[in-house]
Each structure stands twice: as structure tokens, then as C-alpha cells.
Design a protein around this motif. Structure first.
Motif, mmCIF file in Angstrom:
data_model
loop_
_atom_site.group_PDB
_atom_site.id
_atom_site.type_symbol
_atom_site.label_atom_id
_atom_site.label_comp_id
_atom_site.label_asym_id
_atom_site.label_seq_id
_atom_site.Cartn_x
_atom_site.Cartn_y
_atom_site.Cartn_z
ATOM 1 N N LYS A 78 0.870 -1.171 0.000
ATOM 2 C CA LYS A 78 0.000 0.000 0.000
ATOM 3 C C LYS A 78 0.913 1.229 0.000
ATOM 4 C CE LYS A 78 -4.391 1.380 1.648
ATOM 5 N NZ LYS A 78 -5.399 0.923 0.761
ATOM 6 N N ALA A 79 1.030 1.855 -1.157
ATOM 7 C CA ALA A 79 1.961 2.980 -1.316
ATOM 8 C C ALA A 79 1.194 4.247 -1.690
ATOM 9 C CB ALA A 79 2.976 2.662 -2.408
ATOM 10 N N PRO A 80 1.527 5.369 -1.072
ATOM 11 C CA PRO A 80 0.893 6.627 -1.464
ATOM 12 C C PRO A 80 1.381 7.074 -2.838
ATOM 13 C CG PRO A 80 2.603 7.040 0.147
ATOM 14 C CD PRO A 80 2.489 5.550 0.009
ATOM 15 N N ALA A 81 0.575 7.880 -3.489
ATOM 16 C CA ALA A 81 0.947 8.389 -4.810
ATOM 17 C C ALA A 81 2.139 9.333 -4.684
ATOM 18 C CB ALA A 81 -0.235 9.116 -5.435
ATOM 19 N N GLY A 82 2.930 9.374 -5.737
ATOM 20 C CA GLY A 82 4.081 10.277 -5.771
ATOM 21 C C GLY A 82 5.298 9.609 -6.366
ATOM 22 N N GLN A 83 6.377 10.375 -6.448
ATOM 23 C CA GLN A 83 7.619 9.846 -7.009
ATOM 24 C C GLN A 83 8.358 9.031 -5.960
ATOM 25 O OE1 GLN A 83 10.176 12.726 -8.750
ATOM 26 N NE2 GLN A 83 8.931 12.936 -10.574
ATOM 27 N N ARG A 84 8.876 7.904 -6.394
ATOM 28 C CA ARG A 84 9.658 7.024 -5.538
ATOM 29 C C ARG A 84 10.812 6.448 -6.347
ATOM 30 N NH1 ARG A 84 7.648 5.996 -0.207
ATOM 31 N NH2 ARG A 84 5.787 7.255 -0.091
ATOM 32 N N ASP A 85 11.801 5.959 -5.645
ATOM 33 C CA ASP A 85 12.878 5.199 -6.276
ATOM 34 C C ASP A 85 12.583 3.734 -6.022
ATOM 35 O OD1 ASP A 85 14.207 7.454 -7.102
ATOM 36 O OD2 ASP A 85 15.573 7.501 -5.397
ATOM 37 N N SER A 111 19.293 -11.715 -4.456
ATOM 38 C CA SER A 111 20.342 -12.355 -3.673
ATOM 39 C C SER A 111 20.332 -13.851 -3.935
ATOM 40 C CB SER A 111 20.116 -12.110 -2.176
ATOM 41 O OG SER A 111 20.121 -10.737 -1.897
ATOM 42 N N ARG A 112 21.515 -14.420 -3.911
ATOM 43 C CA ARG A 112 21.649 -15.872 -4.063
ATOM 44 C C ARG A 112 22.614 -16.335 -2.981
ATOM 45 N NH1 ARG A 112 22.860 -17.190 -9.797
ATOM 46 N NH2 ARG A 112 20.624 -17.400 -10.054
ATOM 47 N N GLY A 113 22.121 -17.206 -2.108
ATOM 48 C CA GLY A 113 22.963 -17.705 -1.014
ATOM 49 C C GLY A 113 23.382 -16.610 -0.056
ATOM 50 N N GLY A 114 22.536 -15.613 0.141
ATOM 51 C CA GLY A 114 22.851 -14.520 1.058
ATOM 52 C C GLY A 114 23.744 -13.439 0.475
ATOM 53 N N GLU A 115 24.198 -13.613 -0.751
ATOM 54 C CA GLU A 115 25.070 -12.622 -1.384
ATOM 55 C C GLU A 115 24.299 -11.882 -2.476
ATOM 56 O OE1 GLU A 115 29.088 -12.461 -4.100
ATOM 57 O OE2 GLU A 115 28.796 -14.165 -2.758
ATOM 58 N N GLU A 116 24.407 -10.584 -2.475
ATOM 59 C CA GLU A 116 23.706 -9.772 -3.471
ATOM 60 C C GLU A 116 24.351 -9.968 -4.845
ATOM 61 O OE1 GLU A 116 23.610 -5.114 -4.269
ATOM 62 O OE2 GLU A 116 22.579 -5.658 -2.401
ATOM 63 N N VAL A 117 23.498 -10.332 -5.832
ATOM 64 C CA VAL A 117 24.017 -10.555 -7.179
ATOM 65 C C VAL A 117 23.454 -9.551 -8.188
ATOM 66 C CG1 VAL A 117 24.545 -12.995 -6.868
ATOM 67 C CG2 VAL A 117 22.257 -12.327 -7.600
ATOM 68 N N PHE A 118 22.420 -8.805 -7.785
ATOM 69 C CA PHE A 118 21.845 -7.821 -8.697
ATOM 70 C C PHE A 118 21.229 -6.697 -7.885
ATOM 71 C CE2 PHE A 118 18.240 -5.980 -10.929
ATOM 72 C CZ PHE A 118 18.815 -5.637 -12.132
ATOM 73 N N ARG A 119 21.398 -5.467 -8.381
ATOM 74 C CA ARG A 119 20.741 -4.295 -7.768
ATOM 75 C C ARG A 119 20.468 -3.282 -8.861
ATOM 76 N NH1 ARG A 119 20.246 -1.394 -2.833
ATOM 77 N NH2 ARG A 119 21.149 -3.173 -1.780
ATOM 78 N N SER A 120 19.255 -2.765 -8.856
ATOM 79 C CA SER A 120 18.928 -1.670 -9.776
ATOM 80 C C SER A 120 18.130 -0.623 -9.030
ATOM 81 C CB SER A 120 18.132 -2.191 -10.974
ATOM 82 O OG SER A 120 16.812 -2.504 -10.584
ATOM 83 N N ARG A 121 18.231 0.596 -9.502
ATOM 84 C CA ARG A 121 17.503 1.714 -8.895
ATOM 85 C C ARG A 121 16.948 2.553 -10.027
ATOM 86 N NH1 ARG A 121 18.689 3.680 -3.851
ATOM 87 N NH2 ARG A 121 17.450 5.485 -3.293
ATOM 88 N N SER A 122 15.636 2.779 -9.991
ATOM 89 C CA SER A 122 15.020 3.620 -11.026
ATOM 90 C C SER A 122 13.916 4.459 -10.416
ATOM 91 C CB SER A 122 14.483 2.757 -12.180
ATOM 92 O OG SER A 122 13.600 1.767 -11.674
ATOM 93 N N ARG A 123 13.766 5.664 -10.919
ATOM 94 C CA ARG A 123 12.732 6.589 -10.438
ATOM 95 C C ARG A 123 11.424 6.251 -11.130
ATOM 96 N NH1 ARG A 123 13.242 11.799 -7.980
ATOM 97 N NH2 ARG A 123 14.931 10.699 -6.988
ATOM 98 N N ILE A 124 10.363 6.078 -10.322
ATOM 99 C CA ILE A 124 9.055 5.765 -10.859
ATOM 100 C C ILE A 124 8.021 6.718 -10.287
ATOM 101 C CG2 ILE A 124 9.579 3.305 -11.180
ATOM 102 C CD1 ILE A 124 7.827 2.794 -8.690
ATOM 103 N N GLU A 125 6.874 6.764 -10.914
ATOM 104 C CA GLU A 125 5.753 7.567 -10.425
ATOM 105 C C GLU A 125 4.654 6.602 -9.999
ATOM 106 O OE1 GLU A 125 3.751 11.034 -9.468
ATOM 107 O OE2 GLU A 125 5.723 11.001 -10.422
ATOM 108 N N VAL A 126 4.324 6.599 -8.716
ATOM 109 C CA VAL A 126 3.234 5.775 -8.205
ATOM 110 C C VAL A 126 1.973 6.617 -8.317
ATOM 111 C CG1 VAL A 126 2.300 4.518 -6.238
ATOM 112 C CG2 VAL A 126 4.774 4.541 -6.652
ATOM 113 N N GLU A 127 1.010 6.121 -9.070
ATOM 114 C CA GLU A 127 -0.210 6.916 -9.296
ATOM 115 C C GLU A 127 -1.350 6.443 -8.440
ATOM 116 O OE1 GLU A 127 -0.924 7.068 -13.464
ATOM 117 O OE2 GLU A 127 1.091 7.756 -13.852
#
Length: 177
Positions: free
Chosen positions: A148-155, A161-177
Motif C-alpha cells: 500500500k503505497a501513497p501516490a508520488g515519485q519514488r525510487d 540475492s543468491r545464497g545470502g550474497e547480493e548478485v543484482f541491484r537496480s535503482r530507477s525513479r518511478i511515479e506511483v499513481e
């Protein structure tokens, strides 16, 4: 006719009124003290509001993250070498919740399995408004979650993660409407 003598040039435009109260040292002192008390009170309120409302940090533990900067660069190079294709779709449901659907494929187009995918809806300037999204693998390479997210800009921060180790990370700006 009037028997008054004309006023000298220096007194013609004076606002002095006979019998008025003179400005003495105690009045000047009281005005100066009052002025600085007023300035001090306003500064005190502004300092309190600045310190209590927003810390200025948009990253928890920035010093420690700075020390690990070279490790972050190495992880980013490893991630780029894997060449994963991760796409996210954000949809507002009639219930008011926001649904996240994520697909993940490797460089050959094969669905990625065996990873734990998590999401974070980060408010751009306030850590207290961040929302965690639990993503569940619904099919090979497909993950889904609701929050349950309020409207607005968020990242949108997606982490795998695989076996407790981070294997992928991405960050993108989105608009929650």
C-alpha cells in the motif's frame, strides 16, 4: 500680523514637537535588548525545526558506505558482466494497493531462478517514508508483490540475492499513481 520670527533653515523640516518624551540611554538599551531577544527566539525556533524535521541523510550509515565504495564498484562490474535483463511493471490495483511484477532473464534470455528478489520503494528525500516490498517467485524468472503505497515519485530499488550474497541491484525513479 504675526510677531513670530521665521525659523532658521535647519529647523524648518524638523519633526520635533515641544514637550515630547526624549529618547534616553535606557530606552535605546531596551530596544536593542528586545531586538536581539526577538532575533534569538526566531533563530532558536528555526534551528529546532531544522534539526528535528529532516536529518539531511538520504542514505543510512553514509560513512560506512563510503568506506565500502571500492567493493560496490567491483560488485557493479560483476553485475554488468552477468548482463541480466530485469524489467518491473508497477500497477495500481482497485483495492488501493500497488502491485509490482518483475521479470528477470540472463544474457541468453533464460529465466533466472534460485534468487530471492526484494524491492524497496524509497522516498527520494525521507528515509522514514521508505516501503519494503516482498516479492515472491510466481513462475521461473517472474516475481510479484503488493504494497500500500501513497501516490508520488519514488525510487524503486530491486535487489536479487543468491545464497545470502547480493548478485543484482537496480535503482530507477518511478511515479506511483
Amino acid at each position: 500680523m504675526s510677531t513670530r520670527k521665521p525659523l532658521p533653515e535647519s529647523e524648518r523640516f524638523s519633526d520635533y514637537q515641544a514637550g515630547g518624551k526624549p529618547l534616553n540611554g535606557w530606552k535605546v538599551l531596551a530596544m536593542m535588548v528586545g531586538f536581539f531577544l526577538c532575533v534569538g527566539a526566531v533563530n532558536g525556533v528555526m534551528i529546532y525545526k531544522a534539526v528535528k524535521t529532516f536529518s539531511g541523510e538520504v542514505t543510512p550509515h553514509p560513512y560506512e558506505k563510503g568506506l565500502a565504495y571500492n567493493q560496490d564498484i567491483a560488485r557493479a562490474r560483476e553485475q554488468a558482466a552477468r548482463d541480466w535483463r530485469v524489467e518491473a511493471r508497477v500497477t495500481r490495483l482497485p483495492t488501493g494497493e500497488t502491485e509490482f511484477r518483475v521479470t528477470a532473464r540472463d544474457a541468453d534470455g533464460v529465466e533466472i531462478t534460485g534468487v530471492e528478489m526484494s524491492g524497496l520503494l524509497a522516498a527520494p528525500a525521507d528515509l522514514s517514508k521508505d516501503l519494503r516490498v516482498t516479492l515472491v517467485e510466481t513462475a521461473p524468472g517472474r516475481f510479484s508483490g503488493k504494497v500500500k503505497a501513497p501516490a508520488g515519485q519514488r525510487d524503486l530499488v530491486l535487489t536479487a540475492s543468491r545464497g545470502g550474497e547480493e548478485v543484482f541491484r537496480s535503482r530507477s525513479r518511478i511515479e506511483v499513481e
